[in-house]
Design an enzyme around this catalytic site. Structure first.
Site, PDB file in Angstrom:
ATOM      1  N   GLY A 184      25.644  34.694  62.868  1.00  0.00           N
ATOM      2  CA  GLY A 184      24.400  34.274  62.237  1.00  0.00           C
ATOM      3  C   GLY A 184      23.221  34.980  62.874  1.00  0.00           C
ATOM      4  N   CYS A 220      30.696  36.296  67.160  1.00  0.00           N
ATOM      5  CA  CYS A 220      29.300  36.688  67.372  1.00  0.00           C
ATOM      6  C   CYS A 220      28.466  35.480  67.814  1.00  0.00           C
ATOM      7  CB  CYS A 220      28.754  37.356  66.101  1.00  0.00           C
ATOM      8  SG  CYS A 220      27.238  38.302  66.363  1.00  0.00           S
ATOM      9  N   TYR A 221      27.575  34.962  66.957  1.00  0.00           N
ATOM     10  CA  TYR A 221      26.786  33.784  67.304  1.00  0.00           C
ATOM     11  C   TYR A 221      27.704  32.613  67.661  1.00  0.00           C
ATOM     12  CZ  TYR A 221      23.580  29.817  66.676  1.00  0.00           C
ATOM     13  OH  TYR A 221      22.842  28.669  66.844  1.00  0.00           O
ATOM     14  N   HIS A 264      32.507  41.571  64.975  1.00  0.00           N
ATOM     15  CA  HIS A 264      32.954  41.067  63.671  1.00  0.00           C
ATOM     16  C   HIS A 264      34.303  41.684  63.299  1.00  0.00           C
ATOM     17  CE1 HIS A 264      29.310  38.875  62.436  1.00  0.00           C
ATOM     18  NE2 HIS A 264      28.659  39.782  63.151  1.00  0.00           N
ATOM     19  N   GLU A 266      36.169  40.834  60.873  1.00  0.00           N
ATOM     20  CA  GLU A 266      36.416  40.735  59.435  1.00  0.00           C
ATOM     21  C   GLU A 266      35.937  41.938  58.640  1.00  0.00           C
ATOM     22  OE1 GLU A 266      32.395  38.668  60.128  1.00  0.00           O
ATOM     23  OE2 GLU A 266      34.253  39.054  61.205  1.00  0.00           O
ATOM     24  N   SER A 288      31.238  30.972  27.579  1.00  0.00           N
ATOM     25  CA  SER A 288      30.236  32.034  27.556  1.00  0.00           C
ATOM     26  C   SER A 288      30.792  33.323  26.971  1.00  0.00           C
ATOM     27  CB  SER A 288      29.736  32.309  28.982  1.00  0.00           C
ATOM     28  OG  SER A 288      30.781  32.870  29.762  1.00  0.00           O
ATOM     29  N   GLY A 289      32.117  33.396  26.870  1.00  0.00           N
ATOM     30  CA  GLY A 289      32.743  34.649  26.459  1.00  0.00           C
ATOM     31  C   GLY A 289      33.188  35.464  27.649  1.00  0.00           C
ATOM     32  N   GLY A 290      32.948  34.943  28.852  1.00  0.00           N
ATOM     33  CA  GLY A 290      33.345  35.632  30.069  1.00  0.00           C
ATOM     34  C   GLY A 290      34.670  35.123  30.598  1.00  0.00           C
ATOM     35  N   VAL A 291      35.144  35.755  31.639  1.00  0.00           N
ATOM     36  CA  VAL A 291      36.438  35.416  32.221  1.00  0.00           C
ATOM     37  C   VAL A 291      36.428  34.001  32.806  1.00  0.00           C
ATOM     38  CG1 VAL A 291      38.074  36.008  34.050  1.00  0.00           C
ATOM     39  CG2 VAL A 291      37.003  37.821  32.707  1.00  0.00           C
ATOM     40  N   ASP A 292      35.374  33.654  33.537  1.00  0.00           N
ATOM     41  CA  ASP A 292      35.348  32.397  34.282  1.00  0.00           C
ATOM     42  C   ASP A 292      35.469  31.176  33.379  1.00  0.00           C
ATOM     43  OD1 ASP A 292      34.824  34.239  36.262  1.00  0.00           O
ATOM     44  OD2 ASP A 292      32.671  33.833  36.283  1.00  0.00           O
ATOM     45  N   SER A 293      34.593  31.084  32.379  1.00  0.00           N
ATOM     46  CA  SER A 293      34.620  29.913  31.506  1.00  0.00           C
ATOM     47  C   SER A 293      35.897  29.872  30.672  1.00  0.00           C
ATOM     48  CB  SER A 293      33.387  29.893  30.592  1.00  0.00           C
ATOM     49  OG  SER A 293      33.347  31.032  29.753  1.00  0.00           O
ATOM     50  N   THR A 294      36.421  31.045  30.326  1.00  0.00           N
ATOM     51  CA  THR A 294      37.641  31.091  29.522  1.00  0.00           C
ATOM     52  C   THR A 294      38.847  30.602  30.311  1.00  0.00           C
ATOM     53  OG1 THR A 294      36.770  32.946  28.238  1.00  0.00           O
ATOM     54  CG2 THR A 294      39.139  32.586  28.165  1.00  0.00           C
ATOM     55  N   LYS A 311      36.267  35.742  42.333  1.00  0.00           N
ATOM     56  CA  LYS A 311      36.489  36.350  41.025  1.00  0.00           C
ATOM     57  C   LYS A 311      37.889  36.938  40.874  1.00  0.00           C
ATOM     58  CE  LYS A 311      34.519  37.587  37.063  1.00  0.00           C
ATOM     59  NZ  LYS A 311      33.675  36.722  36.231  1.00  0.00           N
TER      60      LYS A 311
END
Length: 534
Positions: A60, A91-92, A180, A182, A235-241, A389
């Site tokens: 952080g 780190c922090y 870090h 990662e 919405s026509g997008g991947v997520d809502s579908t 995603k």
């Protein structure tokens, strides 16, 4: 998705504001181990209720010396020791461990930023079979340093400047890395994390997307009553579908989908999306044309946050009306609204799951998260809110959503409202943007680049420039092209197009779209920018 139902030990990340915190979450999930990120200032009850096997304290931008610096709650150390929980400070997070367990942190005489060589100097647990004298490159980003270690801790690695790079107390199961691991700039970082999780902590992996599908369907059935009806905003997008497909598998005909044309869609989006829903996905969808309603409320609005709030409000108003009409038809009132909120939406909107995030800034509110009215009458179902995603796309594949549909680039819930900078109703901005965006996307597809790029789109800029077209002086609009590569949308790099491609696209746009005489490309990564412009 209930973290307690996951078939894997939980690795819990306490977030103290590092831009890389989300990356820790993704890296751990890549090991088929479930990880979750909550605020670093969450209560002890919030932490213990999740029953983590491992807790990682993130980095952080703070200093442990400031009065308001964030920290884990009182009682955390005792709880971790009593329950044999492993703790790793990054780190922090390392500096928090040092300070809270009786060591000393001071402002470094030489700050360490960027790539730096570290050397193993002691008998190490966290570095596995590394020997004293072994070196590796690590990514540093800190100004403070551990000056005196707490009692019982051993120094296991130093930086080339002599600072503490790694420490551990195996008896207490507390470990720390000043760098870090990662990020890709620490080439051996993933090996270190893997060794820490599986060889030191004994984490049991087993989390996978197949289990997520089963868990979500079970959770939806447990949430939605046997007589309840649910509205899904497509919405026509991947997520809502994918979200709709999950809910449909759980409750069948009691799902009622609605697709809203808000006047902010892409070129021929309404026609294309409805055809896909009917022919490929077989979802029952009602299309509502609310273009005039949305655009009238957006007239004169230039602030991006206000746009998002207005759009979120109007969506809910439409859903309430749709729910009322369904009530008249069905004789019962729909109780829930499904949305395809993803984990990056939650993280960026602040707060993440758990108690509030108090030590990072809201980047932008999402219509799925921060843009919803407090008096909304429908209860929310967000089956994807702990997924990234790429995980949602994999889930869609398991649910037999067409591959071509799953590969569609993300499209923001507020639509073109966040791609027209300024007033979306000003002049013919939306029409110009639709034409430019269609040329850009089709050119990408024709060049065979669409699946290589995470997201591509055009942006309408609220400026005019002088040009020469047809031997005449013009004073026309500027449009920007944006294309990025990414894994999960939390970080992104701009895509390197060949010059010929950009030249061809620019010519097509300026020759085909009336009112545009200049095309620019956005070559900014995320961070420092976001992917979308607003």
């Amino acid at each position: 998705m209930d973290p307690k139902a996951v078939k894997s030990d939980l690795v819990l990340i306490l977030d103290y504001g590092s831009q890389y915190t989300h990356l820790i979450t993704r890296r751990i999930r890549a090991f088929n181990t479930f990880s979750l990120c909550i605020s670093g200032t969450s209560t002890l009850d919030a932490i213990t209720s999740l029953n983590p096997k491992v807790v990682i304290l993130s980095g952080g931008p703070h200093s442990v010396h400031t009065a308001d610096s964030p920290s884990f709650p009182d009682g955390f150390v005792d709880w971790a020791l009593e329950n044999r929980v492993f703790v790793l400070g990054i780190c922090y997070g390392l500096q928090l461990i040092v300070q809270k367990l009786g060591g000393e942190v001071r402002v470094g005489t030489e700050q360490e930023y960027g790539k730096m060589e570290i050397e193993v100097v002691g008998n190490s647990g966290i570095f596995g079979n590394k020997k004293v004298g072994d070196k590796q490159v690590a990514w540093m980003s800190h100004g403070d340093e551990a000056a005196r270690l707490p009692e019982g801790f051993e120094l296991v690695a130093k930086s080339q400047q002599g600072g503490v790079a790694a420490l551990e107390n195996r008896e207490k199961r507390f470990y720390g890395l000043q760098y870090h691991p990662e990020v890709s700039h620490s080439p051996e970082g993933m090996d270190t994390l893997r060794h820490f999780l599986f060889d030191i902590c004994g984490v049991a992996a087993g989390w996978n997307i197949e289990d997520v599908s089963e868990e979500e369907i079970k959770a939806i059935k447990g949430t939605v009553g046997p007589e309840d009806h649910v509205i899904c905003a497509l919405s026509g997008g991947v997520d809502s579908t994918v979200a709709a497909t999950l809910v449909h598998k759980a409750i069948g005909h009691r799902l009622h989908c609605i697709f809203v044309d808000n006047g902010l869609l892409r070129y021929k989006e309404r026609e294309r999306v409805m055809e896909t829903f009917e022919k490929d996905l077989h979802l029952p969808v009602t299309c509502v044309d609310a273009s005039e309603q949305f655009l009238s409320h957006l007239k004169g609005v230039t602030d991006p946050e206000m746009k998002r709030k207005i759009i979120g409000r109007e969506f809910i108003n439409i859903f309430d009306i749709f729910a009322h009409d369904l009530e008249q038809k069905l004789g019962t009132k729909p109780a829930y609204l499904v949305q395809g909120t993803l984990y990056p939406d939650v993280i960026e909107s602040c707060p993440p799951p758990g108690s509030g995030r108090t030590h990072s800034h809201t980047i932008k509110s999402h219509h799925n998260v921060g843009g919803l009215p407090k008096d909304m009458k429908l209860k929310l179902i967000e089956p994807l809110k702990l997924l990234f995603k790429d995980e949602v796309r994999e889930l869609g594949r398991i649910l037999d959503v067409p591959v071509g549909f799953l590969k569609r680039h993300p499209f923001p819930g507020p639509g073109l409202a966040v791609r027209v900078l300024g007033d979306v109703t000003q002049g013919n901005a939306l029409d110009v943007l639709r034409q430019v965006d269609e040329i850009f996307i089709q050119s990408i597809k024709d060049a065979g680049l669409y699946d290589t790029i995470w997201q591509a789109f055009a942006v309408f800029l609220p400026v005019r420039t002088v040009g020469v077209q047809g031997d005449q002086r013009t004073h026309s609009h500027v449009v920007a092209l944006r294309a990025v590569t990414s894994q999960d949308g939390m970080t992104a790099d701009w895509y390197y197009f060949e010059h010929k491609f950009l030249d061809d696209v620019s010519r097509k746009i300026c020759n085909s779209v009336r009112g545009v005489n200049r095309v620019v490309q956005d070559i900014t990564s995320k961070p420092p920018s976001t992917i979308e412009w607003e």
